[in-house]
Design a protein around this motif. Sequence first.
Motif, PDB file in Angstrom:
ATOM      1  N   GLY A 151       0.803  -1.229   0.000  1.00 34.13           N
ATOM      2  CA  GLY A 151       0.000   0.000   0.000  1.00 34.13           C
ATOM      3  C   GLY A 151       0.827   1.267   0.000  1.00 34.13           C
ATOM      4  N   MET A 152       2.063   1.186  -0.479  1.00 38.68           N
ATOM      5  CA  MET A 152       2.956   2.333  -0.385  1.00 38.68           C
ATOM      6  C   MET A 152       2.530   3.501  -1.283  1.00 38.68           C
ATOM      7  SD  MET A 152       5.313   3.241   1.550  1.00 38.68           S
ATOM      8  CE  MET A 152       5.584   1.634   2.319  1.00 38.68           C
ATOM      9  N   ILE A 153       1.771   3.230  -2.351  1.00 35.20           N
ATOM     10  CA  ILE A 153       1.282   4.314  -3.205  1.00 35.20           C
ATOM     11  C   ILE A 153       0.417   5.282  -2.389  1.00 35.20           C
ATOM     12  CG2 ILE A 153      -0.268   4.883  -5.131  1.00 35.20           C
ATOM     13  CD1 ILE A 153       0.698   2.361  -6.519  1.00 35.20           C
ATOM     14  N   PHE A 154      -0.428   4.741  -1.513  1.00 37.63           N
ATOM     15  CA  PHE A 154      -1.286   5.591  -0.674  1.00 37.63           C
ATOM     16  C   PHE A 154      -0.438   6.449   0.254  1.00 37.63           C
ATOM     17  CE2 PHE A 154      -3.931   1.578  -1.121  1.00 37.63           C
ATOM     18  CZ  PHE A 154      -4.650   2.059  -2.203  1.00 37.63           C
ATOM     19  N   TYR A 177      -7.379  14.750   8.467  1.00 37.62           N
ATOM     20  CA  TYR A 177      -7.417  13.507   7.697  1.00 37.62           C
ATOM     21  C   TYR A 177      -6.690  12.381   8.427  1.00 37.62           C
ATOM     22  CZ  TYR A 177      -8.771  16.860   4.098  1.00 37.62           C
ATOM     23  OH  TYR A 177      -9.400  17.858   3.395  1.00 37.62           O
ATOM     24  N   LEU A 178      -5.602  12.711   9.116  1.00 39.83           N
ATOM     25  CA  LEU A 178      -4.902  11.689   9.886  1.00 39.83           C
ATOM     26  C   LEU A 178      -5.701  11.273  11.113  1.00 39.83           C
ATOM     27  CD1 LEU A 178      -2.214  10.132   9.624  1.00 39.83           C
ATOM     28  CD2 LEU A 178      -2.479  11.991   8.004  1.00 39.83           C
ATOM     29  N   LEU A 179      -6.480  12.192  11.669  1.00 38.88           N
ATOM     30  CA  LEU A 179      -7.340  11.849  12.805  1.00 38.88           C
ATOM     31  C   LEU A 179      -8.365  10.802  12.378  1.00 38.88           C
ATOM     32  CD1 LEU A 179      -8.342  12.302  15.689  1.00 38.88           C
ATOM     33  CD2 LEU A 179      -9.732  14.194  14.829  1.00 38.88           C
ATOM     34  N   ILE A 180      -8.987  11.045  11.240  1.00 42.15           N
ATOM     35  CA  ILE A 180      -9.981  10.090  10.719  1.00 42.15           C
ATOM     36  C   ILE A 180      -9.321   8.737  10.447  1.00 42.15           C
ATOM     37  CG2 ILE A 180     -11.497   9.581   8.764  1.00 42.15           C
ATOM     38  CD1 ILE A 180     -11.921  12.660   8.530  1.00 42.15           C
ATOM     39  N   ALA A 181      -8.178   8.765   9.750  1.00 41.83           N
ATOM     40  CA  ALA A 181      -7.488   7.529   9.407  1.00 41.83           C
ATOM     41  C   ALA A 181      -6.956   6.821  10.653  1.00 41.83           C
ATOM     42  CB  ALA A 181      -6.347   7.826   8.437  1.00 41.83           C
ATOM     43  N   GLY A 182      -6.485   7.598  11.642  1.00 41.26           N
ATOM     44  CA  GLY A 182      -5.954   7.003  12.870  1.00 41.26           C
ATOM     45  C   GLY A 182      -7.013   6.253  13.655  1.00 41.26           C
ATOM     46  N   ILE A 183      -8.195   6.847  13.771  1.00 47.69           N
ATOM     47  CA  ILE A 183      -9.302   6.169  14.463  1.00 47.69           C
ATOM     48  C   ILE A 183      -9.667   4.880  13.733  1.00 47.69           C
ATOM     49  CG2 ILE A 183     -11.735   6.348  15.097  1.00 47.69           C
ATOM     50  CD1 ILE A 183     -11.250   9.362  15.529  1.00 47.69           C
ATOM     51  N   LEU A 184      -9.756   4.963  12.406  1.00 44.01           N
ATOM     52  CA  LEU A 184     -10.064   3.777  11.607  1.00 44.01           C
ATOM     53  C   LEU A 184      -9.003   2.696  11.805  1.00 44.01           C
ATOM     54  CD1 LEU A 184     -11.719   2.327   9.409  1.00 44.01           C
ATOM     55  CD2 LEU A 184     -10.311   3.515   7.699  1.00 44.01           C
ATOM     56  N   ASN A 185      -7.730   3.107  11.871  1.00 42.72           N
ATOM     57  CA  ASN A 185      -6.634   2.155  12.037  1.00 42.72           C
ATOM     58  C   ASN A 185      -6.757   1.372  13.339  1.00 42.72           C
ATOM     59  OD1 ASN A 185      -3.940   1.089  11.240  1.00 42.72           O
ATOM     60  ND2 ASN A 185      -3.279   2.160  13.071  1.00 42.72           N
ATOM     61  N   ALA A 212      -4.925   4.453   2.822  1.00 45.52           N
ATOM     62  CA  ALA A 212      -5.717   4.671   1.609  1.00 45.52           C
ATOM     63  C   ALA A 212      -6.777   5.742   1.850  1.00 45.52           C
ATOM     64  CB  ALA A 212      -6.366   3.363   1.165  1.00 45.52           C
ATOM     65  N   VAL A 213      -7.396   5.700   3.021  1.00 44.68           N
ATOM     66  CA  VAL A 213      -8.422   6.690   3.353  1.00 44.68           C
ATOM     67  C   VAL A 213      -7.815   8.092   3.447  1.00 44.68           C
ATOM     68  CG1 VAL A 213     -10.021   7.449   5.168  1.00 44.68           C
ATOM     69  CG2 VAL A 213      -9.928   5.037   4.501  1.00 44.68           C
TER      70      VAL A 213
END
Length: 457
Positions: A151-154, A177-185, A212-213
Amino acid sequence: MAVKMLKRQQVDMVNGRLFFKILTYAVPIILTGILQLLFNAADLMIVGRFGSNGSDSVAAVGATSSLTSLMINFFMGFSSGSGVAVAQAIGAKDDEKASKAVHTVILLAFIAGVIVSVIGSVASGYMLKVMSTPKEIIHLSSLYMRIIFSGMIFNMLYNFGAAILRAVGDTTRPLLYLLIAGILNVVLNIFFVTVLNMDVAGVALATVISQAVSCILVLLALVRRNDACKLCIKKIRIYKAPLKKILSIGLPAGLQSTLFSVSNVMIQSSINSLSYLEGLVAGFAAAASIEGFAYVTMNSFYQASLNFTGQNIGAKKYDRVKKIFFYATFWAVSLGLIAGIGLYIFNKPLLSLYITDSAEALKWGAVRLAYIGIPYFLCGMMEVATGCLRGMGVSIAPMFITVLGVCGIRLSWIFTIFQIDKYHTPQILFLSYTVSWIITFLVEAIVFFNLLKRKIR
């Protein structure tokens, strides 16, 4: 209305007082960096507590960090060149140049992502063996790395896109955007490890999906802009002028980052060579993850000094550049001391988030935080000096200085002092960080002030 909202989210770097403005700009970057670290921290904590292999899984994931950085940091150096190209164009109020830089950056990010994915997937297993990764964890480390690199392209598109936003003064959106992705992670980590019993494969897959998100969100932000940095799919191509600027800054920065990572790989290999010390590799991995929170604080002032200097150089406001250097250094030292001392004071509860089955691993983690975490503000001083030089459009000089001052000293240390029997200890190995930071900062500061005097004349 949209333009007014954009302006509210952007910091004016070329007008007004700089002291608190630099801090205001840096804080969202610090928080963004912390969220990025939480990707890996969540991996380590969840796989350590709920995975089927306990501290072996922690060691397996942690043992990949320096190798992963080695493979991606060359291309991530281009994000520095990207930021400078956009920042200087914005400072000079050249909309056409800024637009061409943005579209060149995005295509370069995609190409870099493809290259890193292929090389990482093919070479990771071999390189783990070269690094003397313990046999009991190498199969787990290899599996984790193959998924991460898929997933390195993302990862590349997010980081290059975020560099564009920061270059125009917008540090809020990358944080969101990192907050959203971090919670999802975190949610996906728990699901994949505790429900599906996927262990290290689960945390790697969660990281890729989260990246990706965040990638999609940052690209949408660029598409929806109404200024020179608006991303139009039809305009994506390599433009000669911005490519030259990006390469002149990014290529040396990428090479520096790669060689910097080589020294970290050698440090990791040296730690692996001491694996007969019970819990050392796992403790090192957990402490390195915690220590990363101090690093992102320091790196935020690299980003601030890079972009503030870039815009003011573009606007030909050279008198402000010296202030940027001193103010950014002040904030880096202040916050670095708070972070480093705080992490050491609370090392036991922090390390216990990662490791629950090895008292020796906790002990070695605390040793690393004492020797590297507390003096981390020195790294911040070095980062500011590097950022100011690159913001001025100078990249080869800081590359050579950092390669010789950081990589050279650490590698020399490993092959000389560390090889002496009575000094063949983790503590002596860790001292190489402090020595390399001090020497590199002093040389870069001298070069910066000499170049600035010439620029002013």
